[in-house]
Design a protein around this motif. Structure first.
Motif, mmCIF file in Angstrom:
data_model
loop_
_atom_site.group_PDB
_atom_site.id
_atom_site.type_symbol
_atom_site.label_atom_id
_atom_site.label_comp_id
_atom_site.label_asym_id
_atom_site.label_seq_id
_atom_site.Cartn_x
_atom_site.Cartn_y
_atom_site.Cartn_z
ATOM 1 N N MET A 1 0.843 -1.192 0.000
ATOM 2 C CA MET A 1 0.000 0.000 0.000
ATOM 3 C C MET A 1 0.877 1.240 0.000
ATOM 4 O O MET A 1 1.913 1.261 0.674
ATOM 5 N N GLU A 2 0.473 2.247 -0.763
ATOM 6 C CA GLU A 2 1.286 3.453 -0.838
ATOM 7 C C GLU A 2 0.413 4.654 -1.204
ATOM 8 O O GLU A 2 -0.665 4.515 -1.786
ATOM 9 N N PHE A 3 0.912 5.838 -0.840
ATOM 10 C CA PHE A 3 0.304 7.092 -1.253
ATOM 11 C C PHE A 3 1.221 7.765 -2.271
ATOM 12 O O PHE A 3 2.446 7.741 -2.122
ATOM 13 N N PHE A 62 -4.165 6.677 -3.657
ATOM 14 C CA PHE A 62 -3.929 5.608 -2.687
ATOM 15 C C PHE A 62 -3.956 4.283 -3.431
ATOM 16 O O PHE A 62 -4.990 3.879 -3.978
ATOM 17 N N PHE A 64 -3.865 0.431 -3.168
ATOM 18 C CA PHE A 64 -4.068 -0.561 -2.101
ATOM 19 C C PHE A 64 -3.816 -1.987 -2.555
ATOM 20 O O PHE A 64 -3.778 -2.903 -1.717
ATOM 21 N N ALA A 69 -6.136 1.200 -7.506
ATOM 22 C CA ALA A 69 -5.892 2.434 -6.753
ATOM 23 C C ALA A 69 -7.109 3.331 -6.874
ATOM 24 O O ALA A 69 -7.929 3.197 -7.793
#
Length: 262
Positions: A1-3, A62, A64, A69
């Protein structure tokens, strides 16, 4: 997971037909008036129409799963024709005058998007995007003139109006990861954004709704398409094609930008 933070800018190809009809009809009015006034001489000019716009967008994405995303974005889009792009020159008894009709449309959208990501190799990916949300739009026009030896215009008429509507888009893009956390991308998207229900005021500070009308000029025997502010829909034999004004931001856009992963 990343922003990720996505920053983009580009151009859009639009055809707001109603606005372009108003601009072309304004040109026809002045040419016809010059031709029918014995003491006037139409010297030339050209009125451009709205075809090209500019888009800026910032989005928080975001991711996920590796392939899915969601993103929330806002930005600014506009298109305009300036004084120089709407100049008609007419020689009159009192001198030679330039007549202009600068016009501008702008919008601020808020878009919730879903992304599907398809990796191509370790540094290259494709993405598909679909989204929509509210959009706040503005319309502005004014009519001006000046003697050709003067620097500034005198504006005899103006309209400023705003409205809220919806925007929907579909997009396809390609992402290149230059280094860890830094990605460059190119995105092409089609959007549907036809906004109506504008309200505002004119130069005389009269308020009301923005209407598209065709008004008859008996002296020239000419129907002129124009936007006007009315508290109530106009009626009578001098008006036809009366409806609320529409600003259409729909079209195809191409943007490039950068994604920064947190």
């Amino acid at each position: 997971m990343e922003f990720s933070l996505k920053i983009a800018g580009g151009v859009s190809f639009i055809q707001p037909q109603e606005i372009n009809t108003v601009l072309q009809s304004w040109e026809e009015y002045w040419i016809t008036r010059a031709e029918q006034t014995k003491t006037w001489n139409y010297l030339g000019g050209e009125v451009s129409t709205l075809k090209l716009g500019y888009d800026f967008e910032i989005e928080l994405i975001f991711t996920f799963t590796p392939r899915l995303a969601i993103g929330l974005s806002s930005g600014y889009a506009f298109s305009d024709v300036s004084e120089g792009a709407t100049t008609l020159t007419i020689e009159k008894v009192l001198g030679t005058f330039d007549h202009v009709k600068p016009t501008k449309i702008s919008a601020i959208p808020i878009i919730l998007s879903g992304y599907y990501i398809q990796p191509v190799n370790s540094s290259l990916s494709l993405f598909f995007r679909a989204g929509g949300g509210p959009m706040w739009a503005k319309y502005f026009e004014r009519d001006g003139n000046k003697k050709i030896d003067k620097e500034s215009y005198s504006y005899t008429r103006s309209i400023s109006a705003s409205a809220q509507g919806q925007i929907y888009l579909l997009g396809l893009g390609i992402v290149f990861e230059a280094e860890s956390g830094i990605r460059f991308f190119m995105e092409g998207s089609w959007r549907k954004a036809t906004i109506t229900g504008f309200s505002g005021e004119n130069k005389q500070e009269e308020t009301g709704a923005l209407y598209y009308v065709e008004e008859y000029d008996s002296g020239l025997d000419l129907w002129q398409a124009k936007y006007q502010i009315f508290a109530e829909p106009p009626s009578g034999e001098n008006y036809r094609e009366v409806r609320q004004g529409t600003v259409d931001f729909s079209g195809f856009s191409v943007k490039i930008g950068i994604m920064i992963k947190f």
